[in-house]
Design a protein around this motif. Sequence first.
Motif, PDB file in Angstrom:
ATOM      1  N   ARG A 123       0.925  -1.134  -0.095  1.00 33.50           N
ATOM      2  CA  ARG A 123       0.042   0.116  -0.096  1.00 33.50           C
ATOM      3  C   ARG A 123       0.900   1.307   0.092  1.00 33.50           C
ATOM      4  O   ARG A 123       0.490   2.211  -0.803  1.00 33.50           O
ATOM      5  N   LYS A 124       1.911   1.203   0.746  1.00 32.40           N
ATOM      6  CA  LYS A 124       2.727   2.523   0.887  1.00 32.40           C
ATOM      7  C   LYS A 124       3.372   2.683  -0.489  1.00 32.40           C
ATOM      8  O   LYS A 124       3.322   3.816  -1.028  1.00 32.40           O
ATOM      9  N   THR A 125       3.827   1.665  -0.925  1.00 35.62           N
ATOM     10  CA  THR A 125       4.554   1.902  -2.485  1.00 35.62           C
ATOM     11  C   THR A 125       3.595   2.377  -3.320  1.00 35.62           C
ATOM     12  O   THR A 125       3.851   3.499  -4.204  1.00 35.62           O
ATOM     13  N   ASN A 127       0.847   4.094  -2.782  1.00 36.33           N
ATOM     14  CA  ASN A 127       0.657   5.460  -2.738  1.00 36.33           C
ATOM     15  C   ASN A 127       1.733   6.543  -2.837  1.00 36.33           C
ATOM     16  O   ASN A 127       1.224   7.627  -3.367  1.00 36.33           O
ATOM     17  N   VAL A 128       2.922   6.161  -2.657  1.00 39.85           N
ATOM     18  CA  VAL A 128       4.037   6.901  -3.361  1.00 39.85           C
ATOM     19  C   VAL A 128       3.911   7.190  -4.853  1.00 39.85           C
ATOM     20  O   VAL A 128       3.946   8.472  -5.277  1.00 39.85           O
ATOM     21  N   GLN A 139      -1.794   9.210   0.726  1.00 40.96           N
ATOM     22  CA  GLN A 139      -0.702   9.386   1.902  1.00 40.96           C
ATOM     23  C   GLN A 139       0.058   8.105   2.133  1.00 40.96           C
ATOM     24  O   GLN A 139      -0.557   7.162   2.676  1.00 40.96           O
ATOM     25  N   ALA A 140       1.314   8.230   1.886  1.00 47.41           N
ATOM     26  CA  ALA A 140       2.174   7.007   2.011  1.00 47.41           C
ATOM     27  C   ALA A 140       2.860   7.092   3.505  1.00 47.41           C
ATOM     28  O   ALA A 140       3.518   7.796   3.608  1.00 47.41           O
ATOM     29  N   VAL A 141       2.432   6.405   4.235  1.00 48.46           N
ATOM     30  CA  VAL A 141       2.815   6.551   5.908  1.00 48.46           C
ATOM     31  C   VAL A 141       3.908   5.670   5.993  1.00 48.46           C
ATOM     32  O   VAL A 141       4.030   4.287   6.095  1.00 48.46           O
ATOM     33  N   ASP A 142       5.141   6.323   6.253  1.00 45.37           N
ATOM     34  CA  ASP A 142       6.278   5.475   6.681  1.00 45.37           C
ATOM     35  C   ASP A 142       6.680   5.868   8.262  1.00 45.37           C
ATOM     36  O   ASP A 142       5.621   6.267   8.851  1.00 45.37           O
ATOM     37  N   VAL A 160      -0.321   2.246  10.859  1.00 44.14           N
ATOM     38  CA  VAL A 160      -0.158   3.228   9.779  1.00 44.14           C
ATOM     39  C   VAL A 160      -1.359   3.503   9.154  1.00 44.14           C
ATOM     40  O   VAL A 160      -1.769   4.423   8.277  1.00 44.14           O
ATOM     41  N   GLU A 164      -3.054   7.105   8.257  1.00 41.84           N
ATOM     42  CA  GLU A 164      -3.234   7.371   6.763  1.00 41.84           C
ATOM     43  C   GLU A 164      -4.767   7.757   6.710  1.00 41.84           C
ATOM     44  O   GLU A 164      -5.029   8.997   5.809  1.00 41.84           O
ATOM     45  N   HIS A 180       1.982  14.267   2.465  1.00 40.25           N
ATOM     46  CA  HIS A 180       2.947  13.457   2.809  1.00 40.25           C
ATOM     47  C   HIS A 180       4.396  13.631   2.772  1.00 40.25           C
ATOM     48  O   HIS A 180       5.245  13.146   3.689  1.00 40.25           O
TER      49      HIS A 180
END
Length: 213
Positions: A123-125, A127-128, A139-142, A160, A164, A180
Amino acid sequence: MVRQLPYSAMRQVFERFRESEPEPKGELEHTNAYTLLVAVALSAQATDKGVNRATRPLFEKVSTPQQMLELGEEALIEHIKTIGLFRNKAKNVMKLSRILVEEFGGEVPNSRAALESLPGVGRKTANVVLNMWWGMPTQAVDTHIFRVANRTGIAPGKDVIAVERAIEDNVPADFARHAHHWLILHGRYVCKARKPNCAICVIADLCPKEGVE
């Protein structure tokens, strides 16, 4: 858990972020949607600087999924062996490249569900890529965003996904596209994990400083 900042304070936070950095950019180097996807996939548990050092010569040779398949897995490993988990990442990059060629006409899809269907793409990748290439307000939450969101009350959440959603629900819409990136940069260079630099923080007077000694 620290309380969610009220709307008026949220607007002030992001107005100050925008004033200090009107057009924040991601730090991973890329030339198109495909090289961005590969760079983000390689960046898991690695620094952007380390990924950039490895991908600069790689992306001089490779800019499409077909070119990656022609390069081959062993040659890819030689390019990225300085990056953590490089063997597994190389396998995933080759697999996702083949799927892009065979199922997506060699193009990177612009939907989260399609991106998440690719090997090594979470999901994060997704979103980025959606945010940086297509300008979507994802919103890519790291780890940086998770820390800043909870410490400041910008978007508190226990995990996360909760953070998000809190960003999506509470950040004023006119700041959503860059939210983000502002939060990542703030966490990376100002609101650091061990020793936040509150003396130079543009939102210090709005922050409850949760978890800061």
